[in-house]
Motif scaffolding. Structure first.
Motif, mmCIF file in Angstrom:
data_model
loop_
_atom_site.group_PDB
_atom_site.id
_atom_site.type_symbol
_atom_site.label_atom_id
_atom_site.label_comp_id
_atom_site.label_asym_id
_atom_site.label_seq_id
_atom_site.Cartn_x
_atom_site.Cartn_y
_atom_site.Cartn_z
ATOM 1 N N THR A 39 -24.333 13.964 -8.276
ATOM 2 C CA THR A 39 -23.650 13.000 -7.408
ATOM 3 C C THR A 39 -24.133 11.571 -7.643
ATOM 4 O O THR A 39 -23.397 10.618 -7.378
ATOM 5 N N ILE A 74 -18.564 18.993 -0.137
ATOM 6 C CA ILE A 74 -19.463 18.479 0.906
ATOM 7 C C ILE A 74 -20.506 17.550 0.308
ATOM 8 O O ILE A 74 -20.763 16.460 0.841
ATOM 9 N N TYR A 77 -18.863 14.202 -0.746
ATOM 10 C CA TYR A 77 -18.512 13.368 0.415
ATOM 11 C C TYR A 77 -19.769 12.797 1.064
ATOM 12 O O TYR A 77 -19.814 11.592 1.384
ATOM 13 N N ASN A 78 -20.773 13.611 1.252
ATOM 14 C CA ASN A 78 -22.009 13.154 1.898
ATOM 15 C C ASN A 78 -22.757 12.125 1.052
ATOM 16 O O ASN A 78 -23.523 11.327 1.597
ATOM 17 N N ILE A 111 -17.432 17.514 7.997
ATOM 18 C CA ILE A 111 -16.565 16.475 7.443
ATOM 19 C C ILE A 111 -15.450 16.168 8.444
ATOM 20 O O ILE A 111 -14.790 17.088 8.945
#
Length: 211
Positions: A39, A74, A77-78, A111
């Motif tokens: 990420t 997840i 997005y986080n 979310i």
């Protein structure tokens, strides 16, 4: 006569192998440098596109491909690498609804529901990518699935004028995922047939703005 038949069959097998290898190499080269596992290294895009799959396999147990895609979404997005999530999957009957199932699991993971949009007509990867471009109005997108799937999606996206990168969910070992990986080689050949014949999604419909 029999010898000639074997020769013809042998030639056909060699041609098929050559076609499979060529299609695979073209798709892998197109996606080279465009898929990510980390990420911290993946560029930010406004929308992440989750490619749907069933949450259960034929024996009723959990589908690890599904679970890993949820976890990847997840994480992305986080990490702040996507702002909205477009879930694209099969909604073939009242008893089978991939987008709703995925949305439920994402919301349960924290979310916000308001950032999740659903594409109920993502029956195939081609449908998902084309509809992301022409129904949801996306010019850029981060595809979320396993690497082999992301590579194919990125190739399709390029053919349709959609700038796509992929965030790779965890995959299964060659032994565990043998059937899926074998099927992928033929799916890649089908991509070129679809491009050749300009295959269209099963449905288009009204445009939906993600905001």
């Amino acid at each position: 006569m029999l010898q000639r038949l074997f020769k013809i069959l042998g030639t056909l097998v060699l041609v098929l192998i050559l076609v499979i290898v060529t299609c695979n190499l073209v798709i892998k080269n197109t996606a080279k440098g465009k898929t990510f596992y980390d990420t911290s290294k993946i560029p930010k895009n406004r929308v992440g596109l989750v490619l749907g799959t069933s949450n259960r396999i034929t024996d009723g147990s959990s589908n690890p491909y599904y679970m890993y895609r949820i976890e990847a979404t997840i994480a992305l997005y986080n990490a702040g690498k996507i702002e909205f999530i477009l879930v694209s999957g099969d909604n073939g009957s009242i008893y089978y609804n991939e987008p709703n199932t995925i949305k439920k699991d994402l919301v349960n993971a924290g979310i916000p529901e308001k950032v999740i949009f659903l594409d109920y007509a993502g029956f195939r990867t081609l449908d998902s990518m084309v509809r992301a471009k022409f129904i949801f109005g996306l010019d850029k997108v981060t595809v979320i699935s396993q690497e082999f799937h992301n590579e194919r999606a990125i190739y399709i996206a390029k053919q349709k004028g959609l700038d796509a990168i992929g965030f790779n969910a965890q995959d299964l070992s060659t032994t565990q995922g043998f059937k899926v990986q074998l099927r992928e080689y033929f799916a890649r050949v089908k991509v070129f047939i679809d491009v050749l014949f300009n295959t269209q999604p099963k449905f288009y419909g009204a445009k939906i703005e993600i905001k």
